[in-house]
Design an enzyme around this catalytic site. Structure first.
Site, PDB file in Angstrom:
ATOM      1  N   HIS A 205     -27.320 -10.585  40.821  1.00 34.13           N
ATOM      2  CA  HIS A 205     -27.796  -9.291  41.314  1.00 34.13           C
ATOM      3  C   HIS A 205     -29.116  -9.374  42.073  1.00 34.13           C
ATOM      4  O   HIS A 205     -29.933  -8.461  42.046  1.00 34.13           O
ATOM      5  CB  HIS A 205     -27.890  -8.271  40.177  1.00 34.13           C
ATOM      6  CG  HIS A 205     -26.565  -7.664  39.819  1.00 34.13           C
ATOM      7  ND1 HIS A 205     -26.049  -7.660  38.531  1.00 34.13           N
ATOM      8  CD2 HIS A 205     -25.629  -7.058  40.587  1.00 34.13           C
ATOM      9  CE1 HIS A 205     -24.858  -7.071  38.525  1.00 34.13           C
ATOM     10  NE2 HIS A 205     -24.588  -6.695  39.762  1.00 34.13           N
ATOM     11  N   HIS A 305     -16.891  -8.902  48.513  1.00 26.26           N
ATOM     12  CA  HIS A 305     -17.395  -8.027  47.459  1.00 26.26           C
ATOM     13  C   HIS A 305     -16.574  -6.751  47.470  1.00 26.26           C
ATOM     14  O   HIS A 305     -16.141  -6.271  48.516  1.00 26.26           O
ATOM     15  CB  HIS A 305     -18.870  -7.714  47.743  1.00 26.26           C
ATOM     16  CG  HIS A 305     -19.493  -6.742  46.810  1.00 26.26           C
ATOM     17  ND1 HIS A 305     -19.572  -5.391  47.089  1.00 26.26           N
ATOM     18  CD2 HIS A 305     -20.085  -6.916  45.604  1.00 26.26           C
ATOM     19  CE1 HIS A 305     -20.206  -4.784  46.103  1.00 26.26           C
ATOM     20  NE2 HIS A 305     -20.516  -5.680  45.186  1.00 26.26           N
TER      21      HIS A 305
END
Length: 395
Positions: A205, A305
């Site tokens: 992240h 993604h």
């Protein structure tokens, strides 16, 4: 070129006559969509989900429609993409990037419907007979090794052959010694639970200082992970290559970039081994195909993604079927309530860790307005830097 020219011959879809947006509330996040109508009675849909800016993306989509879409031929995808980007002086950014992406999806949906062919037939055809996917969002619950291991086994039992997860809790910058041990214990427990034949991808992240990321690269090596995703903030993109040299596994990233211009520094610095453009953020079909070609030029592969709804999952399948250097596709579909699939009718199902080749024209999806009315948006903020974020509940 930056104005709608209605004097030119028009394609079989007709001209765009109306654009509307819809948002669906779920326990995890709000999913937003754009629906484009033509004067030939066709409709095309695309996803414009933002994690917490649903109002802004919907408002911008409607405003940009008035400026750049009404009267346009949906087949003029390159010109429309340029008009949205250059005409609105976007200069990158998430809200504008998401709107351009969703509109582009809707255009390919319209073209496929007008021609009677699935959208992937318009984006390079098929290089494969099915698309491998990995599960994300499966680790809702307590952040401790036993809970992660149990949920990993449950997910693999559903047929998935690859899992992604973030074991780091609310860590940011550095990890305390206790947090580092807990995070690594979680990874070890998941690996032991699923065995050596399941791919494990670890999510960073984009939040660690370099020295922390470098230690994690070393400490994660025994667990044979498939990649370490976005270990560093992109404000330090130049250091990604240095981290790659230390890693015994691939480094991946790119979900935060919205077009080839934002990706330029990633390619110039050879920052990653695997790029992760999002079809609902990185410019839709039109742009993601270009990013895949640039990745191939740099000996990189593509693993899109997709922290979005089943519509983006389905659109992404259409996109990656024709990408030779495709690796695997992300999906959160197993996390979602059944009514999401009722709202997004026709979304392709995951079967034994794969999604098959689409057969219906366009994207093959219709939005069910009555389900949207029953589940309005919540406009909640889901903060992954707060303790317990991995539970993904309605706090």
């Amino acid at each position: 070129m930056l104005t709608v020219d209605t004097s030119r011959p028009v394609g079989p879809a007709g001209r765009i006559s109306r654009v509307e947006t819809l948002t669906l509330g779920t326990a995890w996040r709000d999913f937003s969509y754009v629906r484009v109508h033509t004067d030939e009675g066709l409709t095309g849909v695309g996803e414009i989900t933002h994690p917490f800016r649903a109002r802004e993306t919907c408002q911008l989509a409607e405003a940009m429609a008035e400026r750049h879409l009404i009267g346009a031929d949906p087949f003029d995808v390159e010109e429309i993409w340029l008009r949205l980007y250059q005409g609105d002086f976007l200069r990158g950014g998430d809200v504008g990037g998401i709107v351009v992406s969703g509109v582009d999806q809707a255009l390919y949906d319209l073209m496929g419907k007008a021609l009677g062919v699935p959208a992937y037939r318009l984006t390079g055809g098929a290089c494969r007979d099915r698309v491998r996917v990995y599960a994300n969002g499966w680790y809702t619950g307590d952040r401790e090794p036993g809970a992660f291991a149990a949920r990993a086994k449950e997910t693999v039992a559903k047929g998935y052959t690859a899992l992604k997860f973030d074991p780091f809790g609310a860590g940011l910058g550095e990890l305390s010694r206790a947090e580092l041990r807990l995070s690594l214990d979680i990874v070890a427990a998941v690996r032991e639970a699923v065995g050596p034949d399941v791919d494990l991808f670890v999510e960073g992240h984009a939040r660690f200082a370099f020295h922390t990321a470098a230690r994690l690269v070393r400490e994660l090596e025994p667990y044979d992970i498939g990649w370490f995703e976005e270990p560093l903030p992109w404000t330090h993109i130049e250091r990604y290559a240095e981290l790659r040299q230390r890693a015994a596994f691939p480094i991946s990233g790119g979900e935060h970039f919205h077009n080839r211009y934002e990706y330029a520094r990633l390619f110039a610095t050879d920052a990653v081994d695997i790029i992760q453009p999002d079809l609902s953020m990185a410019g839709g079909f039109t742009e993601v195909r270009k990013l895949a070609a640039l990745a191939d030029l740099h000996a990189m592969t593509v693993a899109p993604h997709n922290s979005n709804s089943p519509l983006c999952t389905t659109a992404s399948v259409h996109a990656v079927l024709g990408i030779p250097n495709f690796t695997i596709l992300e999906t959160f579909d197993g996390l979602l309530e059944p009514y999401v699939f009722e709202a997004v009718r026709g979304a392709l199902p995951v079967e034994s860790g794969y999604i098959g080749i689409p057969e219906k024209p366009g994207l093959g999806i219709d939005l069910a307005d009555e389900v949207f009315e029953e589940h309005p948006p919540s406009h909640r903020f889901w903060n992954m830097f707060a303790e317990g974020w991995e539970k993904r509940d309605r706090r």
